[in-house]
Design an enzyme around this catalytic site. Structure first.
Site, PDB file in Angstrom:
ATOM      1  N   ASN A   9     -33.345  13.272  32.469  1.00  0.00           N
ATOM      2  CA  ASN A   9     -33.890  12.804  31.198  1.00  0.00           C
ATOM      3  C   ASN A   9     -34.139  11.966  30.456  1.00  0.00           C
ATOM      4  O   ASN A   9     -32.852  11.862  30.187  1.00  0.00           O
ATOM      5  CB  ASN A   9     -33.789  14.193  29.599  1.00  0.00           C
ATOM      6  CG  ASN A   9     -34.696  14.153  28.822  1.00  0.00           C
ATOM      7  OD1 ASN A   9     -35.072  12.630  27.970  1.00  0.00           O
ATOM      8  ND2 ASN A   9     -35.201  15.081  28.048  1.00  0.00           N
ATOM      9  N   LYS A  12     -32.958  10.872  26.583  1.00  0.00           N
ATOM     10  CA  LYS A  12     -32.245  11.280  26.850  1.00  0.00           C
ATOM     11  C   LYS A  12     -30.742  10.385  27.160  1.00  0.00           C
ATOM     12  O   LYS A  12     -29.903   9.673  26.344  1.00  0.00           O
ATOM     13  CB  LYS A  12     -30.898  12.674  26.974  1.00  0.00           C
ATOM     14  CG  LYS A  12     -30.142  13.957  26.043  1.00  0.00           C
ATOM     15  CD  LYS A  12     -29.509  14.828  27.196  1.00  0.00           C
ATOM     16  CE  LYS A  12     -30.945  15.655  26.990  1.00  0.00           C
ATOM     17  NZ  LYS A  12     -30.027  16.895  27.032  1.00  0.00           N
ATOM     18  N   ASP A  69     -25.409  20.249  26.064  1.00  0.00           N
ATOM     19  CA  ASP A  69     -26.286  21.713  25.881  1.00  0.00           C
ATOM     20  C   ASP A  69     -27.055  21.825  24.540  1.00  0.00           C
ATOM     21  O   ASP A  69     -26.288  22.397  24.106  1.00  0.00           O
ATOM     22  CB  ASP A  69     -25.558  23.587  26.504  1.00  0.00           C
ATOM     23  CG  ASP A  69     -26.427  24.374  27.287  1.00  0.00           C
ATOM     24  OD1 ASP A  69     -27.867  24.079  27.564  1.00  0.00           O
ATOM     25  OD2 ASP A  69     -26.288  25.901  26.759  1.00  0.00           O
ATOM     26  N   PHE A 152     -39.976  17.218  20.866  1.00  0.00           N
ATOM     27  CA  PHE A 152     -40.513  18.078  22.592  1.00  0.00           C
ATOM     28  C   PHE A 152     -39.442  19.219  21.344  1.00  0.00           C
ATOM     29  O   PHE A 152     -39.299  19.895  20.524  1.00  0.00           O
ATOM     30  CB  PHE A 152     -39.685  17.811  23.673  1.00  0.00           C
ATOM     31  CG  PHE A 152     -37.597  17.400  23.599  1.00  0.00           C
ATOM     32  CD1 PHE A 152     -37.252  18.821  24.089  1.00  0.00           C
ATOM     33  CD2 PHE A 152     -37.353  15.906  23.047  1.00  0.00           C
ATOM     34  CE1 PHE A 152     -36.386  17.933  23.955  1.00  0.00           C
ATOM     35  CE2 PHE A 152     -36.129  15.522  22.620  1.00  0.00           C
ATOM     36  CZ  PHE A 152     -35.737  17.470  23.273  1.00  0.00           C
ATOM     37  N   GLY A 153     -40.234  20.768  22.636  1.00  0.00           N
ATOM     38  CA  GLY A 153     -39.549  21.597  22.092  1.00  0.00           C
ATOM     39  C   GLY A 153     -39.489  22.105  21.185  1.00  0.00           C
ATOM     40  O   GLY A 153     -40.829  22.442  21.311  1.00  0.00           O
ATOM     41  N   LYS A 175     -34.378  11.162  13.105  1.00  0.00           N
ATOM     42  CA  LYS A 175     -33.823  12.466  13.518  1.00  0.00           C
ATOM     43  C   LYS A 175     -31.822  12.072  14.152  1.00  0.00           C
ATOM     44  O   LYS A 175     -31.877  12.921  14.123  1.00  0.00           O
ATOM     45  CB  LYS A 175     -34.428  12.824  15.322  1.00  0.00           C
ATOM     46  CG  LYS A 175     -34.811  13.708  14.978  1.00  0.00           C
ATOM     47  CD  LYS A 175     -35.577  13.912  16.419  1.00  0.00           C
ATOM     48  CE  LYS A 175     -35.083  15.313  17.376  1.00  0.00           C
ATOM     49  NZ  LYS A 175     -35.792  15.581  18.750  1.00  0.00           N
TER      50      LYS A 175
END
Length: 193
Positions: A9, A12, A69, A152-153, A175
């Site tokens: 990603n 990230k 994770d 996202f998500g 964020k």
């Protein structure tokens, strides 16, 4: 000094680069090692999945590795989707389908009972050393309709009452200061210094 982030990603990777560069770290990702396949997340906890990825890559690459994770836990759904957040609606990892399934499963739940949290666990692995984990959590609520286009998500339905907005309505800077990933990463950076 090189540090590998166990992800493909690019968003990230950029986040890690901006935070780790001031400490003299050169960030690499799985994109720099195309011959290495991503580790399948088969653990039953965020810690297990993060450690599994970090330890495998630290051994194979013989270097410092960070793996994470993360996911969403909804109290009214007994903690679901949890470690299955990315594949909640199926193995194809479809953000929109995952989000819609959460909303569908919460349709008969009163708004005040839609408490939830984002969780991120980062694992720092070094060859021949004990792996360390860092946990970041941010609490919020699930709202019934999507708001915002950043992120996202599950970001468009994860609402922060104290900020009166969803994660998807925040800037990247806002964020980063309050997110589960930002909290975990700050703990990890403290250990790297």
């Amino acid at each position: 000094m090189d540090i590998v982030i166990a992800t493909n990603n690019l968003g990230k990777v950029k986040e890690f680069q901006s935070l780790l560069a001031p400490y003299g770290y050169t960030v690499k990702s799985l994109k720099d090692f195309p011959e290495i396949e991503e580790v399948e997340e088969t653990g039953t906890s965020f810690e297990e999945n993060a450690c599994m990825k970090a330890e495998y890559l630290a051994k194979v690459l013989d270097c410092l590795v960070v793996a994470d994770d993360s996911g969403l836990e909804v109290d009214a759904l007994n903690g679901e989707p949890g470690v299955y957040s990315a594949r909640y609606a199926g193995l194809e990892k479809d953000d929109e389908k995952n989000l819609q399934l959460v909303l569908e499963n919460l349709k008969d739940v009163a708004p005040e009972n839609k408490t939830a949290r984002f969780i991120c666990v980062m694992a720092l692995a070094k060859p021949g050393e004990l792996t360390k984990t860092y946990r970041g959590v941010c609490e919020g609520m699930i709202i019934d309709e999507k708001k915002g286009t950043n992120g996202f998500g599950y970001d468009p339905i994860f609402y922060f009452p104290e900020y009166a907005c969803t994660t998807a309505e925040m800037t990247c800077e806002q964020k980063g200061k309050i997110s589960h990933r930002g909290k975990a990463l700050r703990l990890l950076i403290n250990d790297l210094q």
